[in-house]
Scaffold this active site. Structure first.
Site, PDB file in Angstrom:
ATOM      1  N   LYS A 157      38.391 -26.226 -26.194  1.00  0.00           N
ATOM      2  CA  LYS A 157      37.763 -24.827 -25.969  1.00  0.00           C
ATOM      3  C   LYS A 157      38.070 -24.705 -24.429  1.00  0.00           C
ATOM      4  O   LYS A 157      37.061 -25.099 -23.812  1.00  0.00           O
ATOM      5  CB  LYS A 157      36.361 -24.788 -26.472  1.00  0.00           C
ATOM      6  CG  LYS A 157      35.561 -23.624 -26.818  1.00  0.00           C
ATOM      7  CD  LYS A 157      35.377 -22.716 -25.560  1.00  0.00           C
ATOM      8  CE  LYS A 157      34.184 -23.155 -24.772  1.00  0.00           C
ATOM      9  NZ  LYS A 157      34.108 -22.271 -23.820  1.00  0.00           N
ATOM     10  N   GLU A 216      32.547 -35.218 -17.100  1.00  0.00           N
ATOM     11  CA  GLU A 216      32.760 -34.919 -15.683  1.00  0.00           C
ATOM     12  C   GLU A 216      31.979 -33.844 -15.017  1.00  0.00           C
ATOM     13  O   GLU A 216      32.430 -32.712 -15.506  1.00  0.00           O
ATOM     14  CB  GLU A 216      34.318 -34.848 -15.485  1.00  0.00           C
ATOM     15  CG  GLU A 216      35.072 -35.780 -15.679  1.00  0.00           C
ATOM     16  CD  GLU A 216      35.096 -37.068 -14.834  1.00  0.00           C
ATOM     17  OE1 GLU A 216      34.483 -36.913 -13.929  1.00  0.00           O
ATOM     18  OE2 GLU A 216      35.349 -38.227 -15.254  1.00  0.00           O
ATOM     19  N   CYS A 223      35.782 -29.690  -8.100  1.00  0.00           N
ATOM     20  CA  CYS A 223      34.698 -30.624  -8.420  1.00  0.00           C
ATOM     21  C   CYS A 223      34.820 -31.446  -7.083  1.00  0.00           C
ATOM     22  O   CYS A 223      33.679 -32.406  -6.716  1.00  0.00           O
ATOM     23  CB  CYS A 223      34.800 -31.598  -9.216  1.00  0.00           C
ATOM     24  SG  CYS A 223      34.921 -30.776 -11.011  1.00  0.00           S
ATOM     25  N   GLU A 260      25.505 -28.598  -5.782  1.00  0.00           N
ATOM     26  CA  GLU A 260      26.546 -28.003  -5.474  1.00  0.00           C
ATOM     27  C   GLU A 260      26.784 -26.358  -5.385  1.00  0.00           C
ATOM     28  O   GLU A 260      26.089 -25.841  -6.309  1.00  0.00           O
ATOM     29  CB  GLU A 260      27.214 -28.612  -6.792  1.00  0.00           C
ATOM     30  CG  GLU A 260      28.809 -28.198  -6.991  1.00  0.00           C
ATOM     31  CD  GLU A 260      29.370 -28.647  -8.033  1.00  0.00           C
ATOM     32  OE1 GLU A 260      28.971 -28.777  -9.431  1.00  0.00           O
ATOM     33  OE2 GLU A 260      30.478 -29.490  -8.195  1.00  0.00           O
TER      34      GLU A 260
HETATM   35  C1  UN1 Z   1      38.510 -30.916 -10.312  1.00  0.00           C
HETATM   36  O1  UN1 Z   1      38.220 -30.417  -9.368  1.00  0.00           O
HETATM   37  O2  UN1 Z   1      37.665 -30.951 -11.339  1.00  0.00           O
HETATM   38  O3  UN1 Z   1      41.735 -34.001  -6.415  1.00  0.00           O
HETATM   39  C2  UN1 Z   1      39.523 -31.652 -10.475  1.00  0.00           C
HETATM   40  C3  UN1 Z   1      42.019 -32.779  -6.787  1.00  0.00           C
HETATM   41  C4  UN1 Z   1      42.717 -32.648  -8.142  1.00  0.00           C
HETATM   42  C5  UN1 Z   1      42.035 -32.475  -9.351  1.00  0.00           C
HETATM   43  C6  UN1 Z   1      40.500 -31.739  -9.122  1.00  0.00           C
HETATM   44  N1  UN1 Z   1      43.791 -33.395  -8.091  1.00  0.00           N
HETATM   45  O4  UN1 Z   1      41.219 -32.235  -6.202  1.00  0.00           O
END
Ligand code: UN1
Length: 496
Positions: A175, A250, A284, A385
């Site tokens: 999804k 995550e 992230c 965040e």
């Molecule tokens: C994410 O932001 O969830 O290291 C992944 C990084 C990328 C992956 C980010 N290779 O920023």
């Protein structure tokens, strides 16, 4: 008539049973409608899970190296279509072409890594405590896995989950985020073309509240793998706690880059700019705090402002553009809201802090690179965040204080330190509370063959990518083979 895209269930492209759809628009120009996608509900999820359940009976018996060969073909097809996918991803997600190319590359890397893993998928062989007895552990698939993915990495994150899940012999329902459904359609076209049998991977579009929640509730789903906000992750974990589903999460980050007084400042500057404003801060792993030593604060601050103000904002399809839009109006409101919070808390706005809507950009969701100074570790802009191009600068007096400040958030995904002192680098590796630490590199840049994930409220103990993702998608079975021809009792006969 706008293009109408579909779900992919049991090897067929189908509309939502209700016939309902939702729109997908270009965040750089909201007038640009990419198409309509099925607004799926519980009945579509039911069809997808039941197809996956049926397909599992055969797929789990396909030898892992053969499953790997299909994924190898997927990798090759992704490579052939890399430029085209990157372009359509920039159109639907907004980040610049260099970055969408990188996003597709991350999917290609994951496919080739998974293909190789098909000839390992290692368990252990180990001695038995009893004579004429053999002991080993093997990995078995779980069954139907549901993958719920975000919009910021429309190819990398779905493939991080999908390829290992399939390689291990699971069947899946994906999804994808409703802001980036088209990239998922392209991925599934490739899976189909590579010869993946019907029902093994199913695609259901829609919202988290409807399609996502139906997957989380479904009794035949064995595992939820989710990447997204900590708030939603908590709800999923609570529901999975009740039904005892395996759940891998995550979630958020509030990543910091430490810059010590002995650092190469130019290098630290490049890292901070890429970490904070790359992908418009919507990773992230984005750098949302620079924690610098007071001796270099003035110099570093001036350098940051000068460069941040030069960042070229616009449509990511233009190769000269360095920063694209935010994903949607709600995201821009949130970012702008945090800027007001920061001002209210007494932080000093050095640059940015406003919507960018000059000329043709009025139709997109642009925001200026924003830097706050005089941020203290307890302020909300230092702890929460923001997921946008907002960087907080925090001054510290020592290495110890830098580590303490870096750790002073509820999250623990990525981190970085710029220093020339090897002892400080090793102490940082030991003492920073995060799943990833970079030495003299920015907080972004994870490679697919190392574990990816975080501590504290970033995750729930799992790691994607690397070899560790194969622990998420398999069950261990311990196997004992007694060829002594007599009853042997462990812990009893083995003690003299
Ligand atoms: C994410 O932001 O969830 O290291 C992944 C990084 C990328 C992956 C980010 N290779 O920023």
């Amino acid at each position: 008539m706008p293009d109408l895209f579909k779900n992919y269930i049991d090897g067929q492209w189908v509309e939502a049973k209700s016939g309902r759809t939702f729109e997908n628009r270009n965040p750089a120009d909201r007038r640009d409608l990419i198409g309509l996608f099925p607004a799926s509900g519980a009945e579509d999820v039911e069809a997808a899970v039941s197809a996956a359940k049926k397909a599992f009976a055969k797929w789990r018996l396909v030898p892992a190296p053969k499953r790997g060969e299909i994924l190898f073909r997927v990798g090759e097809l992704l490579r052939q279509r890399k430029e085209e996918i990157a372009r359509s991803m920039t159109r639907e997600m907004g980040k610049i072409l260099k970055e969408t190319r990188g996003d597709v590359q991350e999917g290609i890397d994951t496919a080739f890594y998974a293909a190789g893993e098909g000839r390992r998928l290692l368990g252990e062989t180990t001695p038995s405590e009893l004579p004429d007895k053999f002991a080993m552990s093997v990995r078995l698939p779980l069954g139907v896995c549901a993958l719920i993915t975000p919009w910021n990495f429309p190819m990398a994150i779905p493939t991080w989950k999908l390829f290992p899940a399939l390689l291990c012999g699971n069947t899946v329902v994906l999804k994808p985020a409703e802001d980036t459904p088209y990239s998922a359609v392209e991925l599934f076209e490739i899976l189909e073309q590579a010869g993946l049998p019907p029902g093994v991977a199913n695609l259901v579009h829609g919202t988290g509240e409807e399609a996502g929640a139906a997957l989380v509730r479904h009794r035949d789903v064995q595992l939820i793998s989710f990447t997204g906000s900590t708030a939603v992750g908590r709800e999923i974990a609570a529901a999975c706690g009740q039904s005892l589903k395996r759940v891998s999460l995550e979630m958020g980050g509030k990543n910091g880059q430490i810059v010590m007084e002995d650092a190469d400042l130019q290098l630290a500057l490049e890292g901070a700019l890429w970490g904070a404003f790359g992908t418009t801060g919507q990773r992230c792993t984005a750098t949302s705090r620079v924690i610098f030593h007071r001796d270099i604060r003035k110099k570093m601050t001036e350098m940051l402002i000068e460069r941040a103000e030069k960042i070229k904002i616009g449509n990511g399809l233009d190769e000269n553009v360095q920063m694209g839009p935010l994903i949607n109006e709600a995201a821009r409101k949130k970012v702008h809201g945090y800027v007001q919070i920061g001002k209210g808390e007494g932080a000093r706005l050095l640059t940015g802090g406003t919507i960018y809507e000059e000329g043709e950009w009025v139709h997109g969701l642009f925001y200026r690179p924003t830097i706050f100074d005089e941020v203290t570790p307890t302020m909300r802009i230092a702890r929460e965040e923001i997921f946008g191009p907002v960087l907080s600068l925090i001054e510290v007096k020592s290495f110890e204080e830098a580590i303490e400040v870096l750790n002073a958030t509820p999250y623990g995904l990525s981190s970085s330190i710029y220093t020339r002192d090897v002892a400080r680098a090793f102490r940082a590796i030991r003492d920073i509370e995060a799943g990833i630490t970079y030495i003299n590199g920015p907080t972004i840049g994870a490679e697919v063959h190392l574990p990816f994930g975080g501590v504290k409220e970033t995750g729930n103990g799992h790691r994607e990518a690397g070899t560790t993702v194969y622990d998420i998608f398999t069950e261990w079975k311990s196997v004992y083979i007694d060829y002594s021809g007599r009853l042997q009792k462990a812990q009893i006969d083995s003690v003299d």
